[in-house]
Design an enzyme around this catalytic site. Structure first.
Site, PDB file in Angstrom:
ATOM      1  N   GLU A   1       0.856  -1.204   0.000  1.00 19.82           N
ATOM      2  CA  GLU A   1       0.000   0.000   0.000  1.00 19.82           C
ATOM      3  C   GLU A   1       0.880   1.238   0.000  1.00 19.82           C
ATOM      4  O   GLU A   1       2.050   1.173  -0.250  1.00 19.82           O
ATOM      5  CB  GLU A   1      -0.912  -0.022   1.241  1.00 19.82           C
ATOM      6  CG  GLU A   1      -2.340  -0.476   0.960  1.00 19.82           C
ATOM      7  CD  GLU A   1      -3.218   0.642   0.454  1.00 19.82           C
ATOM      8  OE1 GLU A   1      -2.697   1.729   0.139  1.00 19.82           O
ATOM      9  OE2 GLU A   1      -4.441   0.442   0.371  1.00 19.82           O
TER      10      GLU A   1
ATOM     11  N   ASN B   1      -7.077   4.235   7.607  1.00 15.71           N
ATOM     12  CA  ASN B   1      -6.773   3.525   6.360  1.00 15.71           C
ATOM     13  C   ASN B   1      -5.954   4.351   5.391  1.00 15.71           C
ATOM     14  O   ASN B   1      -4.841   4.005   5.043  1.00 15.71           O
ATOM     15  CB  ASN B   1      -8.094   3.077   5.726  1.00 15.71           C
ATOM     16  CG  ASN B   1      -7.916   2.182   4.538  1.00 15.71           C
ATOM     17  OD1 ASN B   1      -7.575   2.631   3.456  1.00 15.71           O
ATOM     18  ND2 ASN B   1      -8.132   0.886   4.726  1.00 15.71           N
TER      19      ASN B   1
ATOM     20  N   ASP C   1     -11.646   5.908   7.741  1.00 21.34           N
ATOM     21  CA  ASP C   1     -11.644   5.028   8.902  1.00 21.34           C
ATOM     22  C   ASP C   1     -12.727   3.962   8.759  1.00 21.34           C
ATOM     23  O   ASP C   1     -13.806   4.069   9.335  1.00 21.34           O
ATOM     24  CB  ASP C   1     -11.873   5.877  10.162  1.00 21.34           C
ATOM     25  CG  ASP C   1     -11.826   5.065  11.443  1.00 21.34           C
ATOM     26  OD1 ASP C   1     -11.117   4.041  11.473  1.00 21.34           O
ATOM     27  OD2 ASP C   1     -12.499   5.470  12.414  1.00 21.34           O
TER      28      ASP C   1
ATOM     29  N   ASN D   1     -12.669   4.490   2.362  1.00 22.37           N
ATOM     30  CA  ASN D   1     -11.347   3.986   2.003  1.00 22.37           C
ATOM     31  C   ASN D   1     -10.515   5.089   1.351  1.00 22.37           C
ATOM     32  O   ASN D   1      -9.886   5.879   2.029  1.00 22.37           O
ATOM     33  CB  ASN D   1     -11.487   2.764   1.089  1.00 22.37           C
ATOM     34  CG  ASN D   1     -10.235   1.939   1.016  1.00 22.37           C
ATOM     35  OD1 ASN D   1      -9.136   2.450   1.226  1.00 22.37           O
ATOM     36  ND2 ASN D   1     -10.375   0.659   0.727  1.00 22.37           N
TER      37      ASN D   1
ATOM     38  N   ASP E   1     -10.209   1.273  -3.833  1.00 19.44           N
ATOM     39  CA  ASP E   1      -9.239   1.423  -2.761  1.00 19.44           C
ATOM     40  C   ASP E   1      -8.757   2.871  -2.771  1.00 19.44           C
ATOM     41  O   ASP E   1      -9.570   3.779  -2.689  1.00 19.44           O
ATOM     42  CB  ASP E   1      -8.105   0.412  -2.926  1.00 19.44           C
ATOM     43  CG  ASP E   1      -7.466   0.028  -1.595  1.00 19.44           C
ATOM     44  OD1 ASP E   1      -7.362   0.898  -0.717  1.00 19.44           O
ATOM     45  OD2 ASP E   1      -7.061  -1.133  -1.424  1.00 19.44           O
TER      46      ASP E   1
END
Length: 299
Positions: A40, A126, A140, A170, A217
């Site tokens: 990520e 996140n 979150d 996200n 994402d």
């Protein structure tokens, strides 16, 4: 002389046409398998190096050179595992630490890691978005309940819950004029837009776009305000206009696209983390990134 000018112009035109033909074509930046399946981040420093989380093992942060050479930059302390990364100054970046409910602050020169904000009531910080004044917005999600929240964290570490009772929040990003915050909901397949008030709160929630298939994402804005959304599971980057129109999609080599950032000498090189291939892929875009342009002010 006239012939020489004609030849030079022709060469320039040919170079431009070649460059245009090669935009939006994915290629490998790093070797497959160097990261974990929680690959990520990523974010780019002023020198063009890319930082992404979870190389070799979870809890690490990698430094990747523009030509794809990787190294472990640091290992986060106290069981922390990073997700989104954002630069907030020339030598400072922030990390969403989803295991310890933190937003971390990392000094690029000393590699010192400190806690900017610890919020036990966060589900799982996140991804991050950042404004030029240093204000951080944090998505979150609660994956188990398919719900989510949005937090704001100021530079002095004060955290404020801005929005609750959302879907699985996200990807999160600020528009180039810093008047709009975009947040996507992975499970519900929505991208929402909020107006950012002068006080840093959010108002006027409206639906920007809804997708019928695939997950979402991370996402980033280019300098023109278009959103580059990683479609997790579909292996594409969808480019969406500020008006919510799908204007382009970019086919990646892997399927589990998790996040994206802009870099390169002109800010038009995109770097994408792939969780199935456990690597970074790259492609060229037409416009530079919003955050890349913001980083130029730090020089």
């Amino acid at each position: 002389m006239k012939k020489m000018i004609i030849i030079v112009v022709a060469l320039l035109n040919a170079t431009y046409i070649f460059a245009q033909k090669n935009i939006f074509i994915a290629s490998d930046l790093t070797k497959e398998g160097e990261f974990t399946n929680n690959c990520e981040g990523p974010s780019v420093d002023k020198d063009g190096n890319i930082y992404a989380v979870n190389i070799n093992q979870d809890g690490t942060i990698a430094k990747v050179t523009p030509d794809g050479k990787t190294a472990v930059f640091l290992t986060l302390p106290n069981g922390s595992v990073g997700n989104g990364i954002r630069f907030g100054a020339e030598n400072i970046f922030f990390v969403a630490d989803y295991t310890q409910h933190n937003v971390l602050k990392v000094d690029l020169k000393t590699k010192q890691v400190s806690v900017l904000a610890h919020v036990p009531t966060m589900n799982q910080p996140n991804d991050l978005a950042i404004m030029s004044n240093g204000t951080v917005f944090c998505s979150d999600p609660n994956w188990k309940e398919s719900t989510g929240q949005i937090w704001k964290v100021t530079q002095d570490g004060k955290a404020e819950l801005l929005v609750k009772d959302m879907g699985t929040t996200n990807g999160i990003e600020v528009s180039p004029d810093e008047k709009i915050l975009y947040v996507n909901e992975s499970v519900q397949k929505n991208v929402w837009a909020f107006d950012i008030t002068p006080q840093g709160t959010l108002t006027n929630k409206r639906l920007l776009i809804k997708f019928e298939e695939g997950g979402m994402d991370g996402m980033r804005c280019d300098a023109e305000g278009n959103l580059y959304i990683t479609r997790h599971g579909l292996g594409i980057i969808d480019i969406v206009s500020p008006q919510g129109k799908l204007i382009q999609n970019v086919k990646m080599k892997g399927k589990l696209t998790s996040n994206i950032c802009f870099g390169g000498k002109d800010g038009k090189t995109c770097y994408v983390t792939l969780q199935d291939r456990k690597c970074l892929e790259t492609f060229r875009s037409i416009n530079p990134g919003r955050e890349w342009k913001m980083m130029r002010k730090f020089k």
